[in-house]
Write a protein that holds these residues in place. Structure first.
Motif, PDB file in Angstrom:
ATOM      1  N   ASP A 238       4.689 -15.861   6.219  1.00  0.00           N
ATOM      2  CA  ASP A 238       5.882 -15.112   5.808  1.00  0.00           C
ATOM      3  C   ASP A 238       6.199 -15.235   4.317  1.00  0.00           C
ATOM      4  O   ASP A 238       7.325 -14.953   3.897  1.00  0.00           O
ATOM      5  CB  ASP A 238       7.095 -15.450   6.689  1.00  0.00           C
ATOM      6  CG  ASP A 238       7.296 -16.952   6.937  1.00  0.00           C
ATOM      7  OD1 ASP A 238       6.359 -17.745   6.682  1.00  0.00           O
ATOM      8  OD2 ASP A 238       8.391 -17.334   7.372  1.00  0.00           O
TER       9      ASP A 238
ATOM     10  N   GLN B 137       2.377  -5.727   5.817  1.00  0.00           N
ATOM     11  CA  GLN B 137       3.326  -6.314   4.878  1.00  0.00           C
ATOM     12  C   GLN B 137       2.722  -6.369   3.479  1.00  0.00           C
ATOM     13  O   GLN B 137       1.522  -6.203   3.298  1.00  0.00           O
ATOM     14  CB  GLN B 137       3.794  -7.704   5.337  1.00  0.00           C
ATOM     15  CG  GLN B 137       2.775  -8.819   5.207  1.00  0.00           C
ATOM     16  CD  GLN B 137       3.364 -10.199   5.547  1.00  0.00           C
ATOM     17  OE1 GLN B 137       4.353 -10.312   6.243  1.00  0.00           O
ATOM     18  NE2 GLN B 137       2.737 -11.251   5.053  1.00  0.00           N
TER      19      GLN B 137
ATOM     20  N   GLY C  14       8.320  -4.083  15.502  1.00  0.00           N
ATOM     21  CA  GLY C  14       9.259  -4.696  14.550  1.00  0.00           C
ATOM     22  C   GLY C  14      10.644  -4.183  14.805  1.00  0.00           C
ATOM     23  O   GLY C  14      10.885  -3.556  15.858  1.00  0.00           O
TER      24      GLY C  14
ATOM     25  N   GLY D  56      12.180  -7.081  11.458  1.00  0.00           N
ATOM     26  CA  GLY D  56      12.329  -8.503  11.209  1.00  0.00           C
ATOM     27  C   GLY D  56      13.243  -9.226  12.176  1.00  0.00           C
ATOM     28  O   GLY D  56      13.010 -10.396  12.498  1.00  0.00           O
TER      29      GLY D  56
ATOM     30  N   ASN E 170      11.479  -9.404  15.609  1.00  0.00           N
ATOM     31  CA  ASN E 170      10.344 -10.322  15.402  1.00  0.00           C
ATOM     32  C   ASN E 170      10.818 -11.778  15.478  1.00  0.00           C
ATOM     33  O   ASN E 170      10.188 -12.628  16.100  1.00  0.00           O
ATOM     34  CB  ASN E 170       9.683 -10.080  14.043  1.00  0.00           C
ATOM     35  CG  ASN E 170       9.016  -8.720  13.937  1.00  0.00           C
ATOM     36  OD1 ASN E 170       8.850  -8.027  14.938  1.00  0.00           O
ATOM     37  ND2 ASN E 170       8.644  -8.330  12.729  1.00  0.00           N
ATOM     38  N   LYS E 171      11.928 -12.043  14.802  1.00  0.00           N
ATOM     39  CA  LYS E 171      12.489 -13.406  14.797  1.00  0.00           C
ATOM     40  C   LYS E 171      12.841 -13.855  16.212  1.00  0.00           C
ATOM     41  O   LYS E 171      12.458 -14.946  16.654  1.00  0.00           O
ATOM     42  CB  LYS E 171      13.753 -13.450  13.936  1.00  0.00           C
ATOM     43  CG  LYS E 171      14.493 -14.784  14.041  1.00  0.00           C
ATOM     44  CD  LYS E 171      15.877 -14.735  13.421  1.00  0.00           C
ATOM     45  CE  LYS E 171      16.889 -14.056  14.329  1.00  0.00           C
ATOM     46  NZ  LYS E 171      18.250 -14.075  13.773  1.00  0.00           N
TER      47      LYS E 171
ATOM     48  N   LEU F  66       9.330 -10.089   6.978  1.00  0.00           N
ATOM     49  CA  LEU F  66       8.612 -10.042   8.256  1.00  0.00           C
ATOM     50  C   LEU F  66       9.443 -10.635   9.389  1.00  0.00           C
ATOM     51  O   LEU F  66       9.477 -10.092  10.499  1.00  0.00           O
ATOM     52  CB  LEU F  66       7.296 -10.816   8.097  1.00  0.00           C
ATOM     53  CG  LEU F  66       6.412 -11.018   9.307  1.00  0.00           C
ATOM     54  CD1 LEU F  66       5.953  -9.678   9.865  1.00  0.00           C
ATOM     55  CD2 LEU F  66       5.203 -11.884   8.951  1.00  0.00           C
ATOM     56  N   PHE F  67      10.092 -11.761   9.117  1.00  0.00           N
ATOM     57  CA  PHE F  67      10.959 -12.408  10.098  1.00  0.00           C
ATOM     58  C   PHE F  67      12.335 -12.592   9.468  1.00  0.00           C
ATOM     59  O   PHE F  67      12.452 -13.092   8.356  1.00  0.00           O
ATOM     60  CB  PHE F  67      10.402 -13.770  10.520  1.00  0.00           C
ATOM     61  CG  PHE F  67       9.080 -13.701  11.234  1.00  0.00           C
ATOM     62  CD1 PHE F  67       9.006 -13.266  12.549  1.00  0.00           C
ATOM     63  CD2 PHE F  67       7.908 -14.051  10.589  1.00  0.00           C
ATOM     64  CE1 PHE F  67       7.786 -13.188  13.211  1.00  0.00           C
ATOM     65  CE2 PHE F  67       6.680 -13.975  11.238  1.00  0.00           C
ATOM     66  CZ  PHE F  67       6.629 -13.538  12.554  1.00  0.00           C
ATOM     67  N   ALA F  68      13.373 -12.207  10.214  1.00  0.00           N
ATOM     68  CA  ALA F  68      14.734 -12.299   9.681  1.00  0.00           C
ATOM     69  C   ALA F  68      15.157 -13.760   9.526  1.00  0.00           C
ATOM     70  O   ALA F  68      14.535 -14.678  10.070  1.00  0.00           O
ATOM     71  CB  ALA F  68      15.689 -11.556  10.605  1.00  0.00           C
TER      72      ALA F  68
ATOM     73  N   THR G 210      14.572 -17.865  11.447  1.00  0.00           N
ATOM     74  CA  THR G 210      13.291 -18.027  12.146  1.00  0.00           C
ATOM     75  C   THR G 210      12.847 -19.486  12.092  1.00  0.00           C
ATOM     76  O   THR G 210      12.984 -20.152  11.078  1.00  0.00           O
ATOM     77  CB  THR G 210      12.234 -17.114  11.493  1.00  0.00           C
ATOM     78  OG1 THR G 210      12.628 -15.762  11.674  1.00  0.00           O
ATOM     79  CG2 THR G 210      10.861 -17.333  12.111  1.00  0.00           C
TER      80      THR G 210
END
Lengths: 178, 178
Positions: free
Chosen positions: A13, B10, B116, B118, B121-122, B148-150, B153
């Motif tokens: 990430d 990404q 997705g 983010g 995803n999280k 990518l991940f909020a 995470t």
């Protein structure tokens, strides 16, 4: 002209360290001994004769313990607010980083390793001074941490020249400035 | 059990879209026509029969224009606050996402594509529901955008099974949950 190479590890990430600056998550390999030239490190290391780093990155390296890991290189630490204290083979630079690096790149010597961190990476990327990015991605999600490039980074394009898989937890992408 | 696969693109610095949600930076290839199976897309697409997406991701897909790109799949859009308006082959889901996906994974069908963004995803990563991450990295630095991940995470480990280079601006890393 010699190249400025950003050679750095990051998480899936996009973080180069935890929020506190630690990179211990890079070294949790349960694997057997690591090859000295793991991830092409020795080949890369012999292609450069100079390193650049910000003060926080320097402190993180020093905190890993003595001896300083790049004794045979010319090492520059950028800091406007700190003086050199430790007995390490580094030179502290207070002058304008863009000018300093531009001049350094004119010298007819080996390539230059930009070690980091995110703030100095941003400054040099924005000025198109980074010629190559060699990113070694460790297959962990950190969730938070210090980003590869600090806030205020511009949009930039690179060209991928090579990708490689090292054991089951590292992938390396080599890119040139477009 | 069928797998939940996060298949996503990404930037080098870990953003899946600009701050406003755009992914136009993915499609600026000066290259000739793109192969239909570019980046292994068709092979991946035929391995799944279901897609999952958050509402913002759905809106972004819809804004690309009609027709909806996954008409032959079962498509679920997670939203607590929105009702379905467009005439697309999607089903809006208001119930608990973790429970819903856990149940979905029990069914004996093809794999599931987590599109997705983010936030979803999280949620699914934190619950260890993501079995595979297939990340296609475009060699641009965005500087800012949707990660990518909020935020929130957790730390997670994956195992790299394959890396591949596609033309000079995409690298793909395939990883399994450890």
């Amino acid at each position: 002209m010699r190249k400025l190479k950003l050679y750095i590890a990051q998480s899936i990430d996009g973080f180069i360290a935890t929020e506190k600056g630690s990179v211990e998550w890079l070294n949790d390999n349960e694997n057997e001994e690591i090859d000295e030239n793991a991830y092409g490190y020795l080949d890369f290391y012999s292609s450069i004769d100079t390193t650049l780093m910000g003060y926080n990155t320097y402190k993180e390296i020093v905190n890993f313990g003595i001896p300083f890991p790049y004794p045979d290189k010319k090492n520059y630490v950028f800091s406007k607010n700190h003086e050199k204290k430790e007995d390490n083979p580094v030179e502290f630079i207070k002058s304008n980083i863009v000018e300093f690096v531009s001049n350094l790149k004119q010298l007819d010597e080996k390539d230059i390793w930009l070690i980091g961190g995110g703030e100095i990476n941003k400054i040099l990327l924005n000025k198109n001074l980074i010629d190559e990015i060699i990113i070694t991605i460790k297959s962990v999600v950190l969730g938070k941490g210090i980003p590869l490039f600090a806030n205020g980074t511009d949009f930039k394009k690179f060209k991928i020249t090579k990708v490689e898989k090292f054991d089951d937890s590292f992938a390396q992408i080599i890119m040139e400035r477009k």
